[in-house]
Motif scaffolding. Structure first.
Motif, PDB file in Angstrom:
ATOM      1  N   HIS A  46       0.830  -1.210   0.000  1.00  0.00           N
ATOM      2  CA  HIS A  46       0.000   0.000   0.000  1.00  0.00           C
ATOM      3  C   HIS A  46       0.864   1.260   0.000  1.00  0.00           C
ATOM      4  O   HIS A  46       0.476   2.303  -0.545  1.00  0.00           O
ATOM      5  CB  HIS A  46      -0.936   0.001   1.211  1.00  0.00           C
ATOM      6  CG  HIS A  46      -2.236   0.693   0.972  1.00  0.00           C
ATOM      7  ND1 HIS A  46      -2.350   2.069   0.924  1.00  0.00           N
ATOM      8  CD2 HIS A  46      -3.481   0.222   0.745  1.00  0.00           C
ATOM      9  CE1 HIS A  46      -3.603   2.406   0.693  1.00  0.00           C
ATOM     10  NE2 HIS A  46      -4.316   1.306   0.574  1.00  0.00           N
ATOM     11  N   GLY A  90      -7.451  -4.406  11.853  1.00  0.00           N
ATOM     12  CA  GLY A  90      -7.435  -4.532  10.400  1.00  0.00           C
ATOM     13  C   GLY A  90      -6.922  -5.888   9.955  1.00  0.00           C
ATOM     14  O   GLY A  90      -5.966  -6.424  10.523  1.00  0.00           O
ATOM     15  N   GLY A 111      -6.058  -6.625   6.626  1.00  0.00           N
ATOM     16  CA  GLY A 111      -5.587  -6.462   5.261  1.00  0.00           C
ATOM     17  C   GLY A 111      -4.229  -7.101   5.071  1.00  0.00           C
ATOM     18  O   GLY A 111      -3.879  -8.081   5.742  1.00  0.00           O
ATOM     19  N   SER A 157     -11.968  -5.258  14.010  1.00  0.00           N
ATOM     20  CA  SER A 157     -12.410  -4.784  12.702  1.00  0.00           C
ATOM     21  C   SER A 157     -13.724  -4.025  12.846  1.00  0.00           C
ATOM     22  O   SER A 157     -14.361  -4.062  13.896  1.00  0.00           O
ATOM     23  CB  SER A 157     -12.581  -5.979  11.754  1.00  0.00           C
ATOM     24  OG  SER A 157     -12.860  -5.559  10.443  1.00  0.00           O
ATOM     25  N   VAL A 212      -4.149   0.000  10.262  1.00  0.00           N
ATOM     26  CA  VAL A 212      -5.036   0.834   9.448  1.00  0.00           C
ATOM     27  C   VAL A 212      -4.208   1.914   8.732  1.00  0.00           C
ATOM     28  O   VAL A 212      -3.472   2.666   9.385  1.00  0.00           O
ATOM     29  CB  VAL A 212      -6.124   1.494  10.305  1.00  0.00           C
ATOM     30  CG1 VAL A 212      -7.017   2.396   9.462  1.00  0.00           C
ATOM     31  CG2 VAL A 212      -6.963   0.420  11.005  1.00  0.00           C
ATOM     32  N   GLU A 252     -10.881  -1.100  -2.363  1.00  0.00           N
ATOM     33  CA  GLU A 252     -11.324  -2.211  -1.545  1.00  0.00           C
ATOM     34  C   GLU A 252     -10.374  -2.388  -0.365  1.00  0.00           C
ATOM     35  O   GLU A 252      -9.454  -1.615  -0.178  1.00  0.00           O
ATOM     36  CB  GLU A 252     -11.382  -3.501  -2.390  1.00  0.00           C
ATOM     37  CG  GLU A 252     -12.280  -3.372  -3.620  1.00  0.00           C
ATOM     38  CD  GLU A 252     -12.153  -4.556  -4.564  1.00  0.00           C
ATOM     39  OE1 GLU A 252     -11.524  -5.567  -4.169  1.00  0.00           O
ATOM     40  OE2 GLU A 252     -12.665  -4.454  -5.694  1.00  0.00           O
ATOM     41  N   ASN A 253     -10.615  -3.426   0.422  1.00  0.00           N
ATOM     42  CA  ASN A 253      -9.738  -3.725   1.548  1.00  0.00           C
ATOM     43  C   ASN A 253      -9.369  -5.204   1.507  1.00  0.00           C
ATOM     44  O   ASN A 253      -9.792  -5.988   2.358  1.00  0.00           O
ATOM     45  CB  ASN A 253     -10.429  -3.386   2.877  1.00  0.00           C
ATOM     46  CG  ASN A 253      -9.515  -3.584   4.070  1.00  0.00           C
ATOM     47  OD1 ASN A 253      -8.307  -3.397   3.967  1.00  0.00           O
ATOM     48  ND2 ASN A 253     -10.077  -3.979   5.196  1.00  0.00           N
ATOM     49  N   SER A 299      -7.767  -8.756   1.975  1.00  0.00           N
ATOM     50  CA  SER A 299      -7.024  -9.353   3.086  1.00  0.00           C
ATOM     51  C   SER A 299      -5.884 -10.215   2.570  1.00  0.00           C
ATOM     52  O   SER A 299      -5.460 -11.164   3.223  1.00  0.00           O
ATOM     53  CB  SER A 299      -7.956 -10.172   3.973  1.00  0.00           C
ATOM     54  OG  SER A 299      -8.657 -11.140   3.218  1.00  0.00           O
TER      55      SER A 299
END
Length: 349
Positions: free
Chosen positions: A41, A182, A184, A205, A245, A333-334, A336
């Motif tokens: 990210h 989170g 992700g 979450s 996050v 989106e998130n 995982s």
């Protein structure tokens, strides 16, 4: 060395093929053919200028797995054909107290990042792993165990070390109560690693929609940050919270979840955060901390730990021409899991 990569030419442009040259080998350099490159990210944040102005054209990527194709005459640890990795940094001063303490990420002169930094010798801008080849100083190249699936191992070099380092720093062991905010790319690695250390792991979450997924990778439970009664029941139930996050959010939801002397460690958001209410910190001797990747020694340690415990990031392998599509999904989106670019068929013209 002539090579090719996928570069951004502005903060708003997509990534496109870009031919360029890697430097000639210095005495302590290792030349690597990149086979797999993870998407982080932070690649998006950097290229988009969220963390400051960048030098373009810029090739991102700091989760790199490949094989050695050449070495400089002073190289002792690697030979042609070895499976190796390169993570988030490719150089540091090697002389300051932090470098001597194996924490090159905190080098007093500033580490040299894998992309977007000035080379310490020539001043050229470093280019990252969304490319066919890379040349790196031997001290910043890592050994990849044959127990690891090289198509899935790349994210260990960022997502893995970013979450492993605070788990080690705060002495996570059997019975430690760890919360992971989170699920992700970073969060799912924190869960896997903490669980392998023997911790009791809870995913925190916005909903419990990912409960089955969280438990499948080692979490004991999932806690909704929007369920006030559940949050009240979970008060003082964590020794450590790993906060993955990547956007601005508040501390106050999570501080009461820490036990006395508990620590909330930020590894996701780089930038502004909402101001915390200090009473819960003072009344419980709780603390908020941050953590940045890990040194080379610790990065090798997490690679070996993952090999020993058969831990792999959850990955979706894509082709280079799918990079922009993956970036779009990562923004909207998130997921995982981590996206990993298969570079094996990328050709240099």
């Amino acid at each position: 060395m002539k090579t090719v990569g996928y570069a951004a030419h502005s903060p708003t442009s997509g990534l496109e093929p870009y031919e360029f040259s890697r430097r000639k080998l210095r005495g302590n350099d290792v030349a690597i053919e990149i086979l797999y490159s993870g998407i982080c990210h932070s690649d998006l944040h950097t290229v988009h200028g969220d963390w400051g102005e960048q030098p373009y054209p810029l090739i991102p990527g700091h989760e790199i797995i490949g094989k050695v194709i050449d070495v400089g005459p002073e190289v002792k640890k690697y030979k042609v054909g070895d499976s190796v990795g390169v993570g988030c940094m490719v150089d540091s001063c090697q002389t300051c107290d932090q470098c001597h303490n194996h924490e090159e990420q905190y080098c007093r002169e500033g580490m040299t990042a894998t992309y977007g930094s000035e080379d310490r010798i020539t001043g050229e801008i470093t280019q990252g792993g969304y490319s066919k080849h890379i040349v790196a100083r031997e001290e910043f190249v890592l050994k990849i165990s044959d127990k690891l699936d090289i198509s899935k191992a790349a994210p260990i070099l960022c997502a893995g070390i970013t979450t492993y380092s605070p788990l080690k720093t705060w002495n996570v062991k059997k019975g430690t109560r760890v919360g992971v905010i989170g699920l992700g790319g970073l969060g799912h690695m924190a869960v896997k690693l903490a669980s392998a250390m023997g911790a009791e792991v809870t995913v925190i979450s916005r909903s419990t929609d990912k409960e089955k997924e969280a438990k499948a990778i080692g979490a004991k439970a999932i806690l909704s940050s929007r369920d006030e009664s559940a949050l009240e029941a979970a008060a003082s139930s964590f020794d450590l919270i790993i906060d993955t996050v990547p956007v601005k959010h508040d501390f106050d939801t999570y501080t009461p979840l820490l036990d006395i002397d508990g620590t909330h460690v930020i590894v996701g958001q780089v930038g502004e955060m909402d101001e915390p209410v200090t009473a819960p910190l003072i009344m419980g001797r709780r603390r908020i901390a941050g953590s940045l990747i890990g040194g080379i020694k610790e990065t090798q340690e997490v690679l070996d730990f993952c090999a020993e415990h058969n831990i792999h990031p959850d990955c979706e392998v894509i082709k280079p021409e799918q990079i922009n599509e993956a970036w779009d999904k990562l923004q909207k989106e998130n997921p995982s899991h981590r996206y990993v670019i298969d570079m094996t068929n990328l050709k240099v013209s």
